[in-house]
Design a protein around this motif. Structure first.
Motif, PDB file in Angstrom:
ATOM      1  N   ILE A 260       5.133   9.100  -0.781  1.00 50.17           N
ATOM      2  CA  ILE A 260       3.903   8.358  -1.011  1.00 50.17           C
ATOM      3  C   ILE A 260       2.949   8.753   0.113  1.00 50.17           C
ATOM      4  N   ARG A 261       1.694   8.966  -0.208  1.00 50.32           N
ATOM      5  CA  ARG A 261       0.725   9.348   0.825  1.00 50.32           C
ATOM      6  C   ARG A 261       0.289   8.136   1.636  1.00 50.32           C
TER       7      ARG A 261
ATOM      8  N   SER B 203       4.230  11.151   3.035  1.00 50.26           N
ATOM      9  CA  SER B 203       3.916  12.574   2.872  1.00 50.26           C
ATOM     10  C   SER B 203       3.254  13.123   4.123  1.00 50.26           C
ATOM     11  N   LYS B 204       3.464  14.402   4.353  1.00 47.14           N
ATOM     12  CA  LYS B 204       2.843  15.054   5.500  1.00 47.14           C
ATOM     13  C   LYS B 204       1.327  15.156   5.324  1.00 47.14           C
ATOM     14  N   ASN B 205       0.903  15.292   4.079  1.00 42.64           N
ATOM     15  CA  ASN B 205      -0.533  15.362   3.774  1.00 42.64           C
ATOM     16  C   ASN B 205      -1.027  13.981   3.391  1.00 42.64           C
ATOM     17  N   PRO B 206      -1.897  13.400   4.220  1.00 41.33           N
ATOM     18  CA  PRO B 206      -2.384  12.049   3.924  1.00 41.33           C
ATOM     19  C   PRO B 206      -3.391  12.036   2.788  1.00 41.33           C
TER      20      PRO B 206
ATOM     21  N   LEU C  34      -8.801   6.405   9.263  1.00 41.19           N
ATOM     22  CA  LEU C  34      -7.987   5.184   9.344  1.00 41.19           C
ATOM     23  C   LEU C  34      -6.544   5.519   9.714  1.00 41.19           C
ATOM     24  N   ILE C  35      -6.011   6.574   9.137  1.00 43.02           N
ATOM     25  CA  ILE C  35      -4.635   6.992   9.408  1.00 43.02           C
ATOM     26  C   ILE C  35      -4.476   7.352  10.877  1.00 43.02           C
ATOM     27  N   ARG C  36      -5.436   8.091  11.433  1.00 43.51           N
ATOM     28  CA  ARG C  36      -5.390   8.435  12.868  1.00 43.51           C
ATOM     29  C   ARG C  36      -5.559   7.182  13.726  1.00 43.51           C
ATOM     30  N   GLU C  37      -6.524   6.343  13.363  1.00 36.82           N
ATOM     31  CA  GLU C  37      -6.818   5.131  14.133  1.00 36.82           C
ATOM     32  C   GLU C  37      -5.598   4.213  14.236  1.00 36.82           C
ATOM     33  N   LYS C  38      -4.899   4.012  13.132  1.00 28.63           N
ATOM     34  CA  LYS C  38      -3.735   3.121  13.115  1.00 28.63           C
ATOM     35  C   LYS C  38      -2.431   3.854  13.425  1.00 28.63           C
ATOM     36  N   GLN C  39      -2.536   5.159  13.708  1.00 22.70           N
ATOM     37  CA  GLN C  39      -1.373   5.986  14.045  1.00 22.70           C
ATOM     38  C   GLN C  39      -0.265   5.862  12.997  1.00 22.70           C
ATOM     39  N   MET C  40      -0.659   5.989  11.741  1.00 18.90           N
ATOM     40  CA  MET C  40       0.301   5.908  10.647  1.00 18.90           C
ATOM     41  C   MET C  40       1.169   7.161  10.645  1.00 18.90           C
ATOM     42  N   PRO C  41       2.478   6.997  10.582  1.00 22.27           N
ATOM     43  CA  PRO C  41       3.367   8.161  10.617  1.00 22.27           C
ATOM     44  C   PRO C  41       3.264   9.002   9.352  1.00 22.27           C
ATOM     45  N   LEU C  42       3.482  10.299   9.513  1.00 18.01           N
ATOM     46  CA  LEU C  42       3.446  11.251   8.409  1.00 18.01           C
ATOM     47  C   LEU C  42       4.683  12.131   8.469  1.00 18.01           C
TER      48      LEU C  42
END
Length: 126
Positions: A19-20, A52-55, A61-69
């Motif tokens: 899931i992205r 997924s590696k590709n968000p 938002l992904i960078r800001e919240k440091q969501m893992p990939l």
């Protein structure tokens, strides 16, 4: 996670689904109760959530919240597969209705299309 769930993961009895982000985060932290797909599933029960590696489109938002990939980030239960649902998160042709989301620390691994089995070393790392 319960000991029983961990044993099932180690034995290879639980599949994963890529899931992205930020959708993984929303399942685990924001109450997203459905995973939208253009294909149905008869599967019910626990599955592992692979980020997924590709968000998705919301990279800031992904960078800001440091969501893992790029790995396993949690688990949830599929309790139904529907074509309509009264949920703000439902918009797909099919929705996998989710309950009991559980976050786990990132376990890096490659994803695949559809439900997939984890390699033995990845299962042991979960």
């Amino acid at each position: 996670m319960t000991d029983e769930l961990i044993e099932r993961i180690e034995a290879g009895n639980i599949k994963a689904l890529s899931i992205r982000q930020p959708w993984c985060h929303r399942i685990l932290h924001e109450g997203k109760d459905v995973e939208n797909r253009d294909w149905p599933t008869k599967g019910r029960g626990w599955f592992l959530i692979h980020a997924s590696k590709n968000p998705s489109e919301d990279r800031e938002l992904i960078r800001e919240k440091q969501m893992p990939l790029g790995g396993i980030v949690g688990a949830a239960r599929i309790v139904d597969c529907v074509t309509e649902m009264d949920s703000r998160w439902f918009y797909g042709e099919y929705g996998f209705v989710l309950t009991n989301p559980v976050e786990i620390p990132l376990v890096p691994c490659r994803g695949k299309l559809g439900f997939f089995n984890l390699e033995e070393q990845v299962r042991l790392d979960v």
